[in-house]
Scaffold this motif. Structure first.
Motif, PDB file in Angstrom:
ATOM      1  N   ASN A 219       0.207   4.158   0.298  1.00 31.93           N
ATOM      2  CA  ASN A 219      -0.248   5.190   1.232  1.00 31.93           C
ATOM      3  C   ASN A 219       0.067   4.841   2.684  1.00 31.93           C
ATOM      4  O   ASN A 219      -0.399   5.525   3.596  1.00 31.93           O
ATOM      5  N   GLU A 220       0.838   3.782   2.875  1.00 35.72           N
ATOM      6  CA  GLU A 220       1.261   3.377   4.226  1.00 35.72           C
ATOM      7  C   GLU A 220       1.930   4.569   4.921  1.00 35.72           C
ATOM      8  O   GLU A 220       2.679   5.324   4.302  1.00 35.72           O
TER       9      GLU A 220
ATOM     10  N   ASP B 115       0.860  -1.185   0.000  1.00 31.42           N
ATOM     11  CA  ASP B 115       0.000   0.000   0.000  1.00 31.42           C
ATOM     12  C   ASP B 115       0.898   1.237   0.000  1.00 31.42           C
ATOM     13  O   ASP B 115       1.546   1.546   0.997  1.00 31.42           O
TER      14      ASP B 115
END
Length: 99
Positions: free
Chosen positions: A60-61, A58
């Motif tokens: 957007n971690e 991900d």
């Protein structure tokens, strides 16, 4: 400071917002230096860079990268940013900066 370095005060604020702390030092380096952040994940450099997409699929971690002084963590954060991870930051001054 650059646009992805954060201060000691921001470090704690980011953690409250759900950021994970990734320690990129060699295994056992915390014992040698006496520096650590409880709750961090140890993923040594350069493996943390080579396996970025596997470790954190991900993009957007929310991550804060740390090491002793900020060199390895700075390189890691810069590379992650270049790979498209917008929420990756580095603790300015490294773990010594938390003292």
């Amino acid at each position: 400071m650059n646009n992805y370095e954060i201060s000691k005060n921001d470090f704690y604020k980011f953690i409250e917002q759900g950021y994970k702390v990734i320690d990129v030092r060699s295994v056992g380096e915390d014992k040698m230096t006496g520096l650590s952040y409880q709750g961090s994940y140890n993923i040594p450099y350069p493996g943390v860079v080579r396996k970025a997409e596997q470790l954190f699929p991900d993009k957007n971690e929310k991550l804060i990268i740390v090491c002793n002084y900020g060199s390895r963590s700075g390189l890691t954060a810069k590379t992650y940013r270049q790979k498209g991870y917008p929420n990756v930051f580095v603790l300015y001054g490294g773990l010594y900066g938390l003292k």
